[in-house]
Motif scaffolding. Sequence first.
Motif, mmCIF file in Angstrom:
data_model
loop_
_atom_site.group_PDB
_atom_site.id
_atom_site.type_symbol
_atom_site.label_atom_id
_atom_site.label_comp_id
_atom_site.label_asym_id
_atom_site.label_seq_id
_atom_site.Cartn_x
_atom_site.Cartn_y
_atom_site.Cartn_z
ATOM 1 N N ALA A 125 0.824 -1.212 0.000
ATOM 2 C CA ALA A 125 0.000 0.000 0.000
ATOM 3 C C ALA A 125 0.857 1.261 0.000
ATOM 4 O O ALA A 125 0.501 2.268 -0.629
ATOM 5 C CB ALA A 125 -0.925 -0.001 1.218
ATOM 6 N N CYS A 126 2.007 1.212 0.689
ATOM 7 C CA CYS A 126 2.842 2.405 0.839
ATOM 8 C C CYS A 126 3.870 2.554 -0.282
ATOM 9 O O CYS A 126 4.468 3.628 -0.436
ATOM 10 C CB CYS A 126 3.562 2.339 2.191
ATOM 11 N N ARG A 127 4.056 1.518 -1.073
ATOM 12 C CA ARG A 127 5.104 1.539 -2.098
ATOM 13 C C ARG A 127 4.985 2.710 -3.074
ATOM 14 O O ARG A 127 6.009 3.246 -3.514
ATOM 15 C CB ARG A 127 5.111 0.209 -2.849
ATOM 16 N N PRO A 128 3.771 3.142 -3.461
ATOM 17 C CA PRO A 128 3.693 4.290 -4.377
ATOM 18 C C PRO A 128 4.391 5.546 -3.859
ATOM 19 O O PRO A 128 4.880 6.349 -4.664
ATOM 20 C CB PRO A 128 2.185 4.509 -4.536
ATOM 21 N N TRP A 129 4.455 5.722 -2.537
ATOM 22 C CA TRP A 129 5.197 6.881 -2.011
ATOM 23 C C TRP A 129 6.686 6.737 -2.309
ATOM 24 O O TRP A 129 7.351 7.711 -2.676
ATOM 25 C CB TRP A 129 4.976 7.025 -0.502
ATOM 26 N N LEU A 130 7.225 5.528 -2.157
ATOM 27 C CA LEU A 130 8.634 5.299 -2.479
ATOM 28 C C LEU A 130 8.898 5.584 -3.953
ATOM 29 O O LEU A 130 9.888 6.217 -4.309
ATOM 30 C CB LEU A 130 9.022 3.855 -2.171
ATOM 31 N N VAL A 131 8.025 5.086 -4.808
ATOM 32 C CA VAL A 131 8.187 5.315 -6.246
ATOM 33 C C VAL A 131 8.162 6.809 -6.542
ATOM 34 O O VAL A 131 8.978 7.326 -7.319
ATOM 35 C CB VAL A 131 7.092 4.571 -7.040
ATOM 36 N N ALA A 132 7.225 7.524 -5.914
ATOM 37 C CA ALA A 132 7.125 8.977 -6.129
ATOM 38 C C ALA A 132 8.364 9.697 -5.604
ATOM 39 O O ALA A 132 8.844 10.660 -6.232
ATOM 40 C CB ALA A 132 5.870 9.520 -5.447
ATOM 41 N N GLU A 133 8.883 9.257 -4.459
ATOM 42 C CA GLU A 133 10.114 9.863 -3.938
ATOM 43 C C GLU A 133 11.276 9.662 -4.909
ATOM 44 O O GLU A 133 12.007 10.606 -5.230
ATOM 45 C CB GLU A 133 10.469 9.247 -2.578
ATOM 46 N N PHE A 134 11.440 8.439 -5.367
ATOM 47 C CA PHE A 134 12.569 8.149 -6.245
ATOM 48 C C PHE A 134 12.472 8.889 -7.573
ATOM 49 O O PHE A 134 13.502 9.169 -8.207
ATOM 50 C CB PHE A 134 12.692 6.640 -6.471
ATOM 51 N N ALA A 135 11.252 9.208 -8.002
ATOM 52 C CA ALA A 135 11.103 9.975 -9.239
ATOM 53 C C ALA A 135 11.682 11.375 -9.100
ATOM 54 O O ALA A 135 11.982 12.022 -10.109
ATOM 55 C CB ALA A 135 9.626 10.054 -9.628
ATOM 56 N N ARG A 136 11.853 11.828 -7.856
ATOM 57 C CA ARG A 136 12.355 13.186 -7.616
ATOM 58 C C ARG A 136 13.744 13.183 -6.978
ATOM 59 O O ARG A 136 14.278 14.235 -6.643
ATOM 60 C CB ARG A 136 11.345 13.954 -6.759
ATOM 61 N N LEU A 137 14.302 12.001 -6.793
ATOM 62 C CA LEU A 137 15.647 11.858 -6.256
ATOM 63 C C LEU A 137 16.552 11.272 -7.339
ATOM 64 O O LEU A 137 16.088 10.509 -8.185
ATOM 65 C CB LEU A 137 15.644 10.927 -5.035
ATOM 66 N N HIS A 138 17.821 11.625 -7.288
ATOM 67 C CA HIS A 138 18.761 11.109 -8.294
ATOM 68 C C HIS A 138 20.040 10.636 -7.602
ATOM 69 O O HIS A 138 21.123 11.158 -7.840
ATOM 70 C CB HIS A 138 19.064 12.190 -9.329
ATOM 71 N N PRO A 139 19.904 9.620 -6.735
ATOM 72 C CA PRO A 139 21.072 9.185 -5.963
ATOM 73 C C PRO A 139 22.073 8.423 -6.808
ATOM 74 O O PRO A 139 21.725 7.829 -7.847
ATOM 75 C CB PRO A 139 20.449 8.270 -4.903
ATOM 76 N N GLN A 140 23.289 8.411 -6.356
ATOM 77 C CA GLN A 140 24.301 7.536 -6.932
ATOM 78 C C GLN A 140 24.271 6.164 -6.261
ATOM 79 O O GLN A 140 24.609 5.160 -6.879
ATOM 80 C CB GLN A 140 25.693 8.153 -6.769
ATOM 81 N N ILE A 141 23.885 6.162 -4.973
ATOM 82 C CA ILE A 141 23.816 4.919 -4.201
ATOM 83 C C ILE A 141 22.488 4.866 -3.443
ATOM 84 O O ILE A 141 22.095 5.846 -2.805
ATOM 85 C CB ILE A 141 24.967 4.811 -3.179
ATOM 86 N N VAL A 142 21.822 3.721 -3.505
ATOM 87 C CA VAL A 142 20.642 3.441 -2.683
ATOM 88 C C VAL A 142 21.059 2.397 -1.658
ATOM 89 O O VAL A 142 21.586 1.339 -2.020
ATOM 90 C CB VAL A 142 19.473 2.904 -3.535
ATOM 91 N N VAL A 143 20.861 2.696 -0.383
ATOM 92 C CA VAL A 143 21.201 1.748 0.681
ATOM 93 C C VAL A 143 19.907 1.241 1.303
ATOM 94 O O VAL A 143 19.127 2.020 1.869
ATOM 95 C CB VAL A 143 22.097 2.385 1.761
ATOM 96 N N VAL A 144 19.674 -0.048 1.181
ATOM 97 C CA VAL A 144 18.478 -0.699 1.707
ATOM 98 C C VAL A 144 18.804 -1.264 3.081
ATOM 99 O O VAL A 144 19.751 -2.052 3.229
ATOM 100 C CB VAL A 144 18.009 -1.823 0.759
ATOM 101 N N LEU A 145 18.034 -0.859 4.079
ATOM 102 C CA LEU A 145 18.300 -1.244 5.467
ATOM 103 C C LEU A 145 17.270 -2.274 5.936
ATOM 104 O O LEU A 145 16.138 -1.935 6.281
ATOM 105 C CB LEU A 145 18.245 -0.014 6.376
ATOM 106 N N GLY A 146 17.637 -3.539 5.903
ATOM 107 C CA GLY A 146 16.781 -4.567 6.461
ATOM 108 C C GLY A 146 15.792 -5.169 5.482
ATOM 109 O O GLY A 146 15.637 -4.736 4.339
ATOM 110 N N ALA A 147 15.086 -6.201 5.969
ATOM 111 C CA ALA A 147 14.253 -7.033 5.112
ATOM 112 C C ALA A 147 13.023 -6.308 4.572
ATOM 113 O O ALA A 147 12.626 -6.528 3.423
ATOM 114 C CB ALA A 147 13.815 -8.275 5.887
#
Length: 234
Positions: A125-147
Amino acid sequence: MAEQTEPAPGAQEFIPPQADTIDELRAAAAGCQGCQLYRNASQTVFGRGDESARVVFVGEQPGDLEDQKGLPFVGPAGRLLRKAADDAGIDPGHIYLTNAVKHFRFELRGKRRIHQTPDRVHITACRPWLVAEFARLHPQIVVVLGATAAKALLGPTFRVTKQRGELLPWPASAQHPEDFTRVPVDNAGKVADAPEARLLATIHPSAVLRADNQDVAYDGLVADLKVAARALAA
């Protein structure tokens, strides 16, 4: 706790299609009712940091202090993460912090609110917020913390314990890379290919706090983050 099975409409209907900035997304997220977690949480806890940040950290969900303050990673796990990033040589000014789930899930034990891991329905349900955030971010590295964060971005079969500290292509490693490959370039609807980046998975800092040997767990977290730091410097 049994897995939550109540249907959730999802966050997509709460995301304004013309939102151009993280600030606009944050304002809209305050009214999100995409799953039932909003009913008991104090507030939505959205991401924070510079939109031009070179590193994006994605955690699980806000904790008790984050829920009270409305900011991610301000509790004990957040303080430990900041120390680990410093020890790894990652500039704090280059970091954007967010979570896969934006509301605090907990159960009451007396007057204490005890963290409960989000279920798949909350992550979805919350994943669309992540997608929307990433559309406006341009990182060189994404660090995923935990499962939980790994499930949100990389799918249910990804195992942090097996691939932690390994640099993966981003967004090619995403469960649905098409969600992250096109980004807006203006408010008229023009889009372009997202710049290629890399992703690294590691343990959540809260796992360090729960570890039998915290020193060993902390050193492992810092070692993973040093891989990200070296990739930034390359």
